[in-house]
Design a protein around this motif. Structure first.
Motif, mmCIF file in Angstrom:
data_model
loop_
_atom_site.group_PDB
_atom_site.id
_atom_site.type_symbol
_atom_site.label_atom_id
_atom_site.label_comp_id
_atom_site.label_asym_id
_atom_site.label_seq_id
_atom_site.Cartn_x
_atom_site.Cartn_y
_atom_site.Cartn_z
ATOM 1 N N TYR A 80 0.803 -1.218 0.000
ATOM 2 C CA TYR A 80 0.000 0.000 0.000
ATOM 3 C C TYR A 80 0.843 1.279 0.000
ATOM 4 N N LEU A 81 2.159 1.152 0.126
ATOM 5 C CA LEU A 81 3.019 2.324 0.249
ATOM 6 C C LEU A 81 3.305 2.941 -1.116
ATOM 7 N N ILE A 82 3.290 4.271 -1.160
ATOM 8 C CA ILE A 82 3.615 5.023 -2.375
ATOM 9 C C ILE A 82 4.568 6.146 -1.976
ATOM 10 N N ASP A 83 5.711 6.225 -2.630
ATOM 11 C CA ASP A 83 6.703 7.241 -2.284
ATOM 12 C C ASP A 83 7.160 7.961 -3.549
ATOM 13 N N LYS A 84 6.708 9.201 -3.729
ATOM 14 C CA LYS A 84 7.105 9.995 -4.886
ATOM 15 C C LYS A 84 7.879 11.248 -4.501
ATOM 16 N N GLU A 85 8.188 11.412 -3.222
ATOM 17 C CA GLU A 85 9.031 12.533 -2.828
ATOM 18 C C GLU A 85 10.455 12.299 -3.322
ATOM 19 N N GLU A 86 11.110 13.357 -3.689
ATOM 20 C CA GLU A 86 12.492 13.261 -4.166
ATOM 21 C C GLU A 86 13.437 13.820 -3.117
ATOM 22 N N HIS A 87 14.442 13.012 -2.781
ATOM 23 C CA HIS A 87 15.457 13.427 -1.819
ATOM 24 C C HIS A 87 16.797 12.857 -2.255
ATOM 25 N N ARG A 88 17.852 13.574 -1.943
ATOM 26 C CA ARG A 88 19.184 13.064 -2.280
ATOM 27 C C ARG A 88 19.478 11.795 -1.492
ATOM 28 N N LEU A 89 19.114 11.813 -0.209
ATOM 29 C CA LEU A 89 19.236 10.617 0.614
ATOM 30 C C LEU A 89 17.920 9.861 0.561
ATOM 31 N N ARG A 90 17.972 8.602 0.181
ATOM 32 C CA ARG A 90 16.765 7.790 0.125
ATOM 33 C C ARG A 90 16.518 7.127 1.476
ATOM 34 N N PRO A 91 15.272 7.084 1.916
ATOM 35 C CA PRO A 91 14.987 6.399 3.181
ATOM 36 C C PRO A 91 15.209 4.907 3.052
ATOM 37 N N GLU A 122 1.944 14.326 -13.051
ATOM 38 C CA GLU A 122 0.516 14.301 -12.736
ATOM 39 C C GLU A 122 0.210 12.990 -12.044
ATOM 40 N N GLU A 123 -0.467 13.087 -10.899
ATOM 41 C CA GLU A 123 -0.858 11.903 -10.136
ATOM 42 C C GLU A 123 -2.364 11.937 -9.915
ATOM 43 N N ARG A 124 -3.011 10.796 -10.115
ATOM 44 C CA ARG A 124 -4.465 10.717 -9.961
ATOM 45 C C ARG A 124 -4.831 9.588 -8.995
ATOM 46 N N PHE A 125 -5.902 9.837 -8.230
ATOM 47 C CA PHE A 125 -6.378 8.904 -7.216
ATOM 48 C C PHE A 125 -7.866 8.654 -7.470
ATOM 49 N N GLY A 126 -8.306 7.397 -7.333
ATOM 50 C CA GLY A 126 -9.695 7.123 -7.633
ATOM 51 C C GLY A 126 -10.236 5.883 -6.968
ATOM 52 N N SER A 127 -11.499 5.567 -7.328
ATOM 53 C CA SER A 127 -12.218 4.394 -6.813
ATOM 54 C C SER A 127 -12.165 4.337 -5.286
ATOM 55 N N THR A 148 -7.215 3.077 -6.634
ATOM 56 C CA THR A 148 -6.475 3.189 -7.891
ATOM 57 C C THR A 148 -5.573 4.412 -7.828
ATOM 58 N N TYR A 149 -4.427 4.310 -8.487
ATOM 59 C CA TYR A 149 -3.444 5.394 -8.490
ATOM 60 C C TYR A 149 -2.669 5.356 -9.795
ATOM 61 N N THR A 150 -2.467 6.520 -10.418
ATOM 62 C CA THR A 150 -1.624 6.610 -11.613
ATOM 63 C C THR A 150 -0.643 7.757 -11.445
ATOM 64 N N PHE A 151 0.541 7.558 -11.983
ATOM 65 C CA PHE A 151 1.603 8.561 -11.940
ATOM 66 C C PHE A 151 2.152 8.734 -13.341
ATOM 67 N N LYS A 152 2.260 9.993 -13.764
ATOM 68 C CA LYS A 152 2.761 10.282 -15.105
ATOM 69 C C LYS A 152 3.849 11.330 -15.034
ATOM 70 N N ARG A 153 4.993 11.014 -15.641
ATOM 71 C CA ARG A 153 6.088 11.969 -15.792
ATOM 72 C C ARG A 153 6.636 11.803 -17.207
ATOM 73 N N GLY A 154 6.427 12.816 -18.035
ATOM 74 C CA GLY A 154 6.807 12.694 -19.438
ATOM 75 C C GLY A 154 6.018 11.583 -20.102
ATOM 76 N N ARG A 155 6.720 10.658 -20.721
ATOM 77 C CA ARG A 155 6.065 9.527 -21.367
ATOM 78 C C ARG A 155 5.911 8.321 -20.448
ATOM 79 N N ASP A 156 6.477 8.430 -19.252
ATOM 80 C CA ASP A 156 6.401 7.311 -18.316
ATOM 81 C C ASP A 156 5.086 7.369 -17.533
#
Length: 263
Positions: free
Chosen positions: A38-49, A201-206, A235-243
């Motif tokens: 259930y975990l989602i991590d999209k924060e950006e940091h130089r040091l990764r947790p 762009e991130e979307r959340f649904g259902s 439901t969750y979608t993440f879009k960055r460029g073409r990814d």
């Protein structure tokens, strides 16, 4: 910088206005573990947790004092590899009504471990999160990793602004009338000239119609998104460029109809 307050129903780190101990929002019933799926991590940091995977929580009364479970990188013949263990954990220190520090630690002494202390400091104003600093001793002060939080008139998270390395990352949060997060629009701009580095762009649904049991655990970035809404998204979608990344879940419920995120 000043921030308006965030309601209990949508906050990610809440300090109870009626509690003399100024503890984070009590979890009722307490969440003892959250499955890693259930975990989602999209924060950006130089040091990764190094925390991640299934999370287990310890409490002192009603406030969380420790999160156990994470990944450690070790050397091997084929190069660095990772494994999950509850011997890595986060400890929380409540220094004052306005400051919480989270530090990642490990109990393994005999393994060849590649790890760096991972420390986060959360500052509050009027009992609500105002900023989070992620410390990295190797990063110059002018490039400190700091996130500021802003709220709308309905006390829902409206925007975060992160001053990170050579980028300034802004995220706009859009909610529906029920208080459920629908979309996050992100823009990263270069510090030196203000031009756009990338957008997301991130979307959340259902969403279900059950109360969200995770509201008091938003001090962790991989649980942050799940703490913001009234109900629980599937439901969750993440879009960055073409990814494009898409995820979906079938939530499990207990006999009382509450979501069981441990399964």
């Amino acid at each position: 910088m000043r921030f308006t307050s965030l309601a209990v129903i949508t906050c990610c780190v809440f300090i109870s206005s009626c509690s003399k101990r100024e503890a984070p929002e009590p979890l009722s019933p307490k969440v003892m573990s959250v499955n890693g799926q259930y975990l989602i991590d999209k924060e950006e940091h130089r040091l990764r947790p190094v925390v991640g995977g299934t999370a287990h929580f310890n409490y002192d009364g009603e406030r969380v004092t420790k999160r156990l479970g994470g990944y450690i990188t070790i050397s091997s013949a084929g190069g660095p590899s990772g494994f999950y263990t509850t011997d890595i954990y986060d400890t929380l220190q409540y220094h004052s009504p306005n400051r919480i520090t989270i530090t990642t630690k490990e109990r393994i002494k005999d393994a060849d471990i590649f790890s760096t202390d991972f420390k986060r400091e959360i500052t509050l104003e009027k009992g609500l999160v105002a900023k989070k600093i992620t410390y990295d001793e190797n990063t110059p002060h002018q490039y400190s990793d700091t996130i500021y939080y802003h709220y709308d008139s309905q006390k829902r998270l409206k925007k975060t602004v992160q001053y990170y390395r050579w980028n300034i990352i802004t995220r706009e949060y859009l909610f529906d009338s029920k208080g459920n997060l629908q979309k996050i629009e992100g823009t990263a701009r270069y510090r030196d000239n203000g031009s756009i580095s990338y957008t997301t762009e991130e979307r959340f649904g259902s969403y279900d119609d059950k109360p969200n049991p995770l509201k008091g655990l938003g001090m962790w970035q991989d649980l942050f998104y799940r703490t913001l809404s009234t109900n629980n998204f599937t439901t969750y979608t993440f879009k960055r460029g073409r990814d494009i990344e898409g995820l979906s879940w079938v939530l499990q419920y207990d006999a009382e109809g509450n979501v069981d995120f441990s399964k």
